[in-house]
Enzyme design. Sequence first.
Site, short mmCIF file in Angstrom:
data_model
loop_
_atom_site.label_atom_id
_atom_site.label_comp_id
_atom_site.label_asym_id
_atom_site.label_seq_id
_atom_site.Cartn_x
_atom_site.Cartn_y
_atom_site.Cartn_z
N LYS A 84 3.19 -15.69 2.13
CA LYS A 84 3.15 -16.20 0.84
C LYS A 84 4.49 -16.64 0.31
O LYS A 84 5.07 -16.26 -0.70
CB LYS A 84 2.32 -15.41 -0.10
N ASP A 94 -3.20 -18.27 1.68
CA ASP A 94 -4.59 -18.91 1.28
C ASP A 94 -5.13 -19.81 2.04
O ASP A 94 -6.33 -19.79 2.15
CB ASP A 94 -4.43 -19.34 -0.25
N ASP A 130 -5.11 -6.72 5.90
CA ASP A 130 -6.42 -6.07 5.76
C ASP A 130 -7.47 -7.06 5.29
O ASP A 130 -8.76 -6.98 6.01
CB ASP A 130 -6.06 -5.11 4.37
N TYR A 172 0.80 -1.24 0.01
CA TYR A 172 -0.04 -0.08 0.13
C TYR A 172 1.10 1.31 0.10
O TYR A 172 0.39 2.42 -0.18
CB TYR A 172 -0.95 0.01 1.10
N ASP A 221 -10.87 -8.51 8.11
CA ASP A 221 -12.11 -8.20 7.69
C ASP A 221 -12.88 -9.73 7.75
O ASP A 221 -13.93 -9.70 8.33
CB ASP A 221 -12.29 -7.59 6.42
#
Length: 356
Positions: free
Chosen positions: A192, A224, A248, A143, A252
């Site tokens: 990852k 994942d 992020d 980001y 959620d």
Amino acid sequence: MKQYKIALLKGDGIGPEIVEQAVKVLDVTAKKFGFAVEYDPADIGGIAIDNYGEPLPQITIDKCKSSDSVLLGAVGGAKWDNQPSGKRPESGLLGIRGALGLFANLRPAVIFEPLKKASPIKDDIIGDNLDIMIVRELTGGIYFGERGRGEDDGMPYAYDTEKYSVYEIERIVRVAFDLAMKRGKKLTSVDKANVLESSRLWRETVNRMAKEYPEVEVNHMYVDNCAMQLVRNPKQFDVIVTSNIFGDILSDEASMISGSIGMLASASLSSGKLGLYEPIHGSAPDIAGKNIANPLATILSVAMMLKYSLGEQQAGQAIENAVSKALETHRTPDIYEDGKIKVSCSEMGDYVCTLI
Ligand code: NAD
């Protein structure tokens, strides 16, 4: 008597209503546990645009910096939707995180026993007392990395860059290890590493730091797989630490397990004691001004503030216990169930005060 100064950023929509309840609860808690709280109100978001022409005026940053902690309601609303980007209420949130150096975002995903039915996950999967803490890196990664657009042989392209320094990884991972030590002594680092070089550095750094925390059981999980495991077997997690973008998304997802957006608190921490505490939900313009919003996420944010910034562990725990007790009988409309007493936002605040 210990005295704390709290910057109060009520913001927009339901922000003022929910912050008012949290202040009531904090005042009662302070009295009971023998400390005093002084509040310094400041504007952020839409209200700041109205009053100062920008979502994060310097005076707000100064007030936050000279406080022991910051309590924020929520920002945003239709009135400011047509502001140019960078001048929208939400950019005040990004701005305050940067200005205060808040690099660690703590998002608990907790299910209070009386609210188990609100979870979309089956009872037997949730088990008892589900309590996960997601620690997300907040000021680095993709980001904030180099980005751009270009053209290869007439074909337009765009790119964003995931870049983490060892320093950035170490400081967020240390927050997570320290939290794990105070909780179930179990840390899952999510990456990852089968694909990304930045993840391989992340994993190496976690493994090196693990030697400093021999009591903490550490495991690594690909992002994942973690997304699946959160709904398949959430009980396996205690503390999860991960990068900005993975955090992020996963935070959620984890918050949905609890079933109600009005219940979830968060903390954003700097390297010092200063932290910013806020509910994860937005300004809920559809119910603003009706005194029906659920104030419990903001009240629980105050509990986190007491624990993580002010060192008032017992006081924070007392608030969490009071919220849990209140839920047995009293509900705001968003979490109402037959047989419970339906209360307004302010009535819920008052009731929690009686249980401190
Ligand atoms: P929202 O979280 O404000 O609302 C989503 C839904 O949940 C709405 O139906 C709302 O009524 C309900 N809800 C939210 N909080 C509640 C509470 N405490 N009690 C009862 N019901 C509650 O998200 P949105 O509608 O997508 O966004 C509204 C505004 O908030 C937008 O301007 C958005 O940009 C902003 N926003 C701000 C933040 C923040 O301040 N941290 C976060 C998300 C969205």
